[in-house]
Design a protein around this motif. Structure first.
Motif, PDB file in Angstrom:
ATOM      1  N   ARG A 171     -44.434 -13.723  49.944  1.00 23.39           N
ATOM      2  CA  ARG A 171     -43.854 -12.434  49.579  1.00 23.39           C
ATOM      3  C   ARG A 171     -42.329 -12.498  49.571  1.00 23.39           C
ATOM      4  O   ARG A 171     -41.668 -11.976  48.682  1.00 23.39           O
ATOM      5  CB  ARG A 171     -44.320 -11.348  50.536  1.00 23.39           C
ATOM      6  N   ARG A 172     -41.774 -13.171  50.560  1.00 18.96           N
ATOM      7  CA  ARG A 172     -40.320 -13.287  50.657  1.00 18.96           C
ATOM      8  C   ARG A 172     -39.746 -14.033  49.451  1.00 18.96           C
ATOM      9  O   ARG A 172     -38.718 -13.644  48.899  1.00 18.96           O
ATOM     10  CB  ARG A 172     -39.957 -13.980  51.957  1.00 18.96           C
ATOM     11  N   GLN A 173     -40.423 -15.105  49.021  1.00 13.82           N
ATOM     12  CA  GLN A 173     -39.964 -15.860  47.861  1.00 13.82           C
ATOM     13  C   GLN A 173     -40.093 -15.053  46.577  1.00 13.82           C
ATOM     14  O   GLN A 173     -39.233 -15.108  45.702  1.00 13.82           O
ATOM     15  CB  GLN A 173     -40.745 -17.165  47.742  1.00 13.82           C
ATOM     16  N   ARG A 174     -41.179 -14.287  46.444  1.00 13.30           N
ATOM     17  CA  ARG A 174     -41.364 -13.464  45.243  1.00 13.30           C
ATOM     18  C   ARG A 174     -40.309 -12.372  45.156  1.00 13.30           C
ATOM     19  O   ARG A 174     -39.758 -12.108  44.086  1.00 13.30           O
ATOM     20  CB  ARG A 174     -42.765 -12.850  45.234  1.00 13.30           C
ATOM     21  N   ILE A 175     -40.011 -11.738  46.293  1.00 15.57           N
ATOM     22  CA  ILE A 175     -38.977 -10.697  46.303  1.00 15.57           C
ATOM     23  C   ILE A 175     -37.618 -11.305  46.008  1.00 15.57           C
ATOM     24  O   ILE A 175     -36.820 -10.744  45.244  1.00 15.57           O
ATOM     25  CB  ILE A 175     -38.986  -9.938  47.647  1.00 15.57           C
ATOM     26  N   GLY A 176     -37.345 -12.486  46.575  1.00 15.91           N
ATOM     27  CA  GLY A 176     -36.077 -13.167  46.290  1.00 15.91           C
ATOM     28  C   GLY A 176     -35.938 -13.530  44.822  1.00 15.91           C
ATOM     29  O   GLY A 176     -34.869 -13.397  44.225  1.00 15.91           O
ATOM     30  N   ALA A 177     -37.020 -13.991  44.201  1.00 14.02           N
ATOM     31  CA  ALA A 177     -36.978 -14.327  42.773  1.00 14.02           C
ATOM     32  C   ALA A 177     -36.793 -13.071  41.930  1.00 14.02           C
ATOM     33  O   ALA A 177     -36.055 -13.078  40.935  1.00 14.02           O
ATOM     34  CB  ALA A 177     -38.253 -15.051  42.372  1.00 14.02           C
ATOM     35  N   TRP A 178     -37.457 -11.978  42.312  1.00 12.21           N
ATOM     36  CA  TRP A 178     -37.284 -10.718  41.569  1.00 12.21           C
ATOM     37  C   TRP A 178     -35.840 -10.231  41.690  1.00 12.21           C
ATOM     38  O   TRP A 178     -35.244  -9.803  40.709  1.00 12.21           O
ATOM     39  CB  TRP A 178     -38.237  -9.660  42.117  1.00 12.21           C
ATOM     40  N   TRP A 179     -35.271 -10.303  42.880  1.00 13.89           N
ATOM     41  CA  TRP A 179     -33.894  -9.845  43.092  1.00 13.89           C
ATOM     42  C   TRP A 179     -32.906 -10.720  42.327  1.00 13.89           C
ATOM     43  O   TRP A 179     -31.938 -10.229  41.764  1.00 13.89           O
ATOM     44  CB  TRP A 179     -33.575  -9.815  44.578  1.00 13.89           C
ATOM     45  N   ALA A 180     -33.144 -12.010  42.272  1.00 16.21           N
ATOM     46  CA  ALA A 180     -32.261 -12.907  41.525  1.00 16.21           C
ATOM     47  C   ALA A 180     -32.420 -12.692  40.023  1.00 16.21           C
ATOM     48  O   ALA A 180     -31.466 -12.879  39.263  1.00 16.21           O
ATOM     49  CB  ALA A 180     -32.566 -14.360  41.881  1.00 16.21           C
ATOM     50  N   GLY A 181     -33.597 -12.271  39.580  1.00 14.55           N
ATOM     51  CA  GLY A 181     -33.844 -12.045  38.152  1.00 14.55           C
ATOM     52  C   GLY A 181     -33.246 -10.768  37.623  1.00 14.55           C
ATOM     53  O   GLY A 181     -33.269 -10.523  36.413  1.00 14.55           O
TER      54      GLY A 181
END
Length: 142
Positions: free
Chosen positions: A15-25
């Motif tokens: 979940r942390r990686q998915r949220i980080g990728a969404w925030w970076a996108g």
């Protein structure tokens, strides 16, 4: 001959990686949604937190009335948070809404002004004075 064992798929990102990728996108978004997610979210969060604080301290109806300027913050108890909410209601929220609307309107105007004026005038001149006159019609005296 022994068949090789299939390679298992990589583990699903957490979940942390998915949220980080969404925030970076978010940088791939157009300017207005990017601004709303990155900068405006902080303003909205502060205004909402201040409203919730006032709702808990002076009551929800009183906080709503102070925010809209219906009731004076001097009549609320405690006054310190009501005055801050009143200033937010009179200055911050209208400036935020006006700035957002101004940005949207200026973006629309710039999108429609993408063509140079000389190119538009040349196209209008070509349409007004065609090189070949239109063919003669039945009522042109021929």
């Amino acid at each position: 001959m022994a068949t090789p064992s299939p390679i298992p798929p990589p583990p699903r990102p957490g979940r942390r990686q998915r949220i980080g990728a969404w925030w970076a996108g978010r940088h791939a978004l157009p300017p207005l949604p990017f601004w709303l997610l990155s900068r405006a979210a902080a303003v909205v969060a502060v205004c909402a937190a201040l409203y919730v604080l006032n709702g808990l301290l002076i009551g929800w109806v009183a906080a709503y009335e102070v925010l809209l300027g219906i009731q004076s913050p001097a009549k609320a108890d405690p006054q310190w948070c009501a005055w801050v909410l009143s200033v937010v209601g009179w200055l911050v929220i209208p400036a935020f809404v006006g700035g957002t609307a101004g940005y949207v309107i200026s973006a629309q105007i710039q999108a429609h002004h993408a063509r140079e004026l000389d190119a538009v005038l040349a196209e209008l001149h070509d349409l007004a004075a065609p090189e070949h006159p239109p063919p003669a019609g039945p009522g042109d005296g021929l």
